[in-house]
Design an enzyme around this catalytic site. Structure first.
Site, short mmCIF file in Angstrom:
data_model
loop_
_atom_site.label_atom_id
_atom_site.label_comp_id
_atom_site.label_asym_id
_atom_site.label_seq_id
_atom_site.Cartn_x
_atom_site.Cartn_y
_atom_site.Cartn_z
N HIS A 67 0.82 -1.20 0.00
CA HIS A 67 0.00 0.00 0.00
C HIS A 67 0.86 1.26 0.00
O HIS A 67 2.00 1.25 0.48
CB HIS A 67 -0.95 0.03 1.20
CG HIS A 67 -0.28 -0.21 2.51
ND1 HIS A 67 0.01 -1.47 2.99
CD2 HIS A 67 0.18 0.65 3.47
CE1 HIS A 67 0.60 -1.39 4.16
NE2 HIS A 67 0.72 -0.11 4.48
N CYS A 183 -6.11 -10.52 55.03
CA CYS A 183 -5.50 -11.43 56.00
C CYS A 183 -4.28 -10.74 56.61
O CYS A 183 -3.81 -9.74 56.07
CB CYS A 183 -5.10 -12.76 55.34
SG CYS A 183 -3.80 -12.62 54.11
#
Length: 640
Positions: A67, A183
């Site tokens: 292209h 925790c």
């Protein structure tokens, strides 16, 4: 973009004659010129070659898209060319190229070539479509194939849009809950509970957002909008989390282990409407036996773990810095009997020792301070810190600081009740004057009394630990290492670990703690045992479990005991006893050989801070093999 508007029939080449890249480009460019789509062959060709110089536009799978965008192009065009024999176009996959799409865009065009590239790329992903193009005989057939493909794509896009809209509508009508997981260490349980809740919510068709309070801080923080929209709240945590924001919401408060093992129960309870309604002052309007803050035992455990979680970084960082100072001094040739005067012989060791002791010195005040703040919020910090410092200065040690933290917190709660009826104009002065002054004095005098018996207990414990060796060390090592495997990061595991870290404070000057060495070795065994079992007994584990077994070797070597939780949760009656056996044997061997450890965490990464690294690793391997074999023998074949 409609490709057929650019894919002109007159420009198509249905039987490309060229056999190499240069010839193919020349033939296609000439065709463009012959039908009047470009005004200058050389200018346009130069643009094509410049693009090819960057990287080949031969994309692979037999397709190329050369292209260019320049002034030679009269009108946007896509030239289709087909080679029946294949062209050596220097494609990225090294294979011949059969289909060509040469895109020409005018210089002033608005990224026409890029739009064409994108549209073509989406269509050419379909292997069946590409095969049909290779078989096409006429330009009309090519255009029809593209028209049909674009129509199909458009139909699929419309269907996806409709499905997305329906899903959005369903999502709006679906139940929505928010959760917080946390925790003490914030390493494994926090994130395992998050994953379990998310997975279960997805299976149940419930939307969920989970905030994690981990070692890196708060992630995925819940917003006021999230909480307002939520039908229920889950707090699966073993340490203090922000609670006032949930005022007025149905709230389920459980240990983090329930988030991992009982996610369905937690979600159902949060959505049932029967969960306690949380109040910012801690009260609940529910008749449940558990308040929104949990049972008394859960609150005490959570307060303790809040102190431990904030203390651990000081113990780990300070302990390893002190351990490194030992290594440097010993490397420099310091006599073993001079270790008590560490840092007096070379400047480098002294630096590490000063830094480590500075961090280590905060251990007890931080422990007590954050226990107290968990109980009484910010006013508890000062009295807790002071209680920890007094315990340290008075020789009461870790146990004294632990008692001091709870003492300070409850003293502040007592003062709150005492000053509850003061005029509102004095509300501001309560926090900055009354609580710190009266809280400090009351807690301080109580600690002076508590220190007397606690110092006796602490001195006796230190003497016991210092003289610990032989069968006594083996027995204690077996007990604590077995505890590490009993609930894999739960309260029993944490109790053993906290005791191990507490012993470091009194044994670091003598080269380390045999208790800490047994604790860490015992905690490394279960994940490593999973690795052993999944390798030796493949017929008893699914493919997913075998893959998880591989990750457990990393967790085991890193002293992340929680890696074995999924296996234990799936088969607790066989897994837990197997882990305990291997861990206890490892702990007994470490204790019997009086192996010392100077670091409270790190696994294999701190193995050189162990007094006998090779033997230590051998004992861990023995325990892992024993646990792995026992687990494998007890476990049933998956086909049965």
């Amino acid at each position: 973009m409609n490709i057929n508007e650019l894919l002109i029939k007159d420009v198509m080449i249905m039987d490309l004659k060229a056999t190499d890249k240069k010839g193919a480009i020349d033939e296609m460019v000439q065709k463009m010129y012959d039908v009047g789509r470009i005004s200058d062959i050389q200018i346009y060709k130069d643009g094509i070659l410049a693009r090819e110089a960057q990287t080949s536009t031969g994309l692979g799978d037999g397709i190329a898209m050369p292209h260019a965008k320049n002034k030679a192009v009269k009108e946007a065009t896509v030239l289709f060319a087909k080679s029946n024999t294949g062209v050596d176009y220097e494609a990225l996959d090294g294979q011949p190229t059969y289909l060509f799409f040469m895109i020409a865009a005018p210089e002033g065009a608005n990224d026409t070539h890029l739009q064409a590239l994108a549209a073509l790329s989406r269509l050419l992903i379909d292997a069946d479509f590409v095969a049909q193009l290779k078989s096409a005989k006429t330009p009309d057939e090519v255009q029809k194939l593209f028209a049909d493909a674009e129509a199909k794509k458009e139909a699929e896009a419309q269907a996806e849009k409709k499905a997305a809209e329906e899903e959005e509508l369903k999502s709006f009508n679906r139940k929505y809950i928010v959760a917080v997981t946390a925790c003490p260490t914030g390493i494994a349980h926090t994130y395992m509970a998050e994953d379990a809740l998310k997975k279960q919510a997805k299976e149940m068709g419930v939307d969920i957002k989970v905030e994690t309070n981990g070692s890196e801080g708060i992630k995925n923080r819940l917003t006021a909008e999230d909480i307002a929209r939520a039908d229920g709240v889950i707090v699966a945590a073993d340490k203090k989390v922000e609670m006032d924001r949930f005022d007025g919401k149905h709230l389920v408060n459980r240990p983090v282990s329930d988030g991992i093992r009982k996610p369905e129960n937690l979600i159902n309870e949060a959505l049932s409407g029967s969960a306690p309604i949380f109040k910012g002052d801690g009260s609940s309007v529910s008749d449940s036996k558990e308040s929104a803050d949990g049972t008394v035992g859960q609150r005490i455990y959570k307060d303790l773990m809040n102190g431990v979680s904030h203390m651990l970084p000081f113990v780990i960082g300070g302990g390893i810095a002190i351990a490194l100072s030992f290594m440097i001094d010993q490397f420099m040739g310091v006599p073993q009997d001079s270790l008590a005067q560490l840092g007096n012989y070379n400047m480098q060791a002294s630096w590490f020792n000063q830094i480590g002791n500075a961090a280590f010195g905060f251990m007890l005040p931080v422990l007590a301070g954050f226990i107290a703040s968990s109980i009484a919020d910010r006013p508890g910090l000062i009295v807790g810190f002071a209680a920890g410092a007094l315990a340290n200065a008075g020789g009461a040690g870790f146990l004294g600081a632990l008692i001091g933290g709870f003492l300070g917190g409850y003293v502040i709660l007592f003062l709150r009740k005492l000053f509850k009826n003061l005029p509102k104009s004095l509300d501001g002065i309560k926090t900055i004057l009354f609580y710190p002054v009266f809280g400090l004095l009351i807690t301080g005098f109580l600690m002076l009394i508590v220190n007397v018996p606690m110092k006796v207990i602490n001195d006796a414990l230190n003497s016991f630990l210092t003289g610990l060796s032989g069968s006594n060390a083996a027995l204690l090592g077996a007990l604590l290492a077995g505890m590490m495997a009993a609930d894999l990061g739960g309260p029993i595991n944490k109790a053993a670990y906290v005791f191990g870290t507490a012993t470091l404070a009194s044994t670091v000057a003598s080269g380390g703690s045999v208790v800490m060495a047994s604790v860490m070795a015992g905690g490394m065994v279960p994940p490593l045992a999973i690795f052993v079992a999944t390798r030796l007994f493949k017929n008893k584990f699914t493919k997913d479990q075998q893959d998880a077994g591989l990750t457990n070797i990393v967790m085991g070597l890193s002293f992340v005991t929680e890696g074995s939780i999924p296996f234990a949760a799936a088969d607790p009656l066989r897994a837990i006893p197997s882990f305990i056996v291997g861990s206890a044997i490892t702990g007994a061997l470490v204790g019997a050989k009086d192996i010392l450890l100077l670091a409270p965490h790190g696994g294999i990464f701190v193995v050189f801070l162990v007094s006998n690294p090779i033997l230590y690793l051998v004992f861990i391997a023995i325990g892992a093999v024993i646990s792995g074999v026992v687990f494998g023998l007890l476990k049933k074949d998956i086909n049965k």
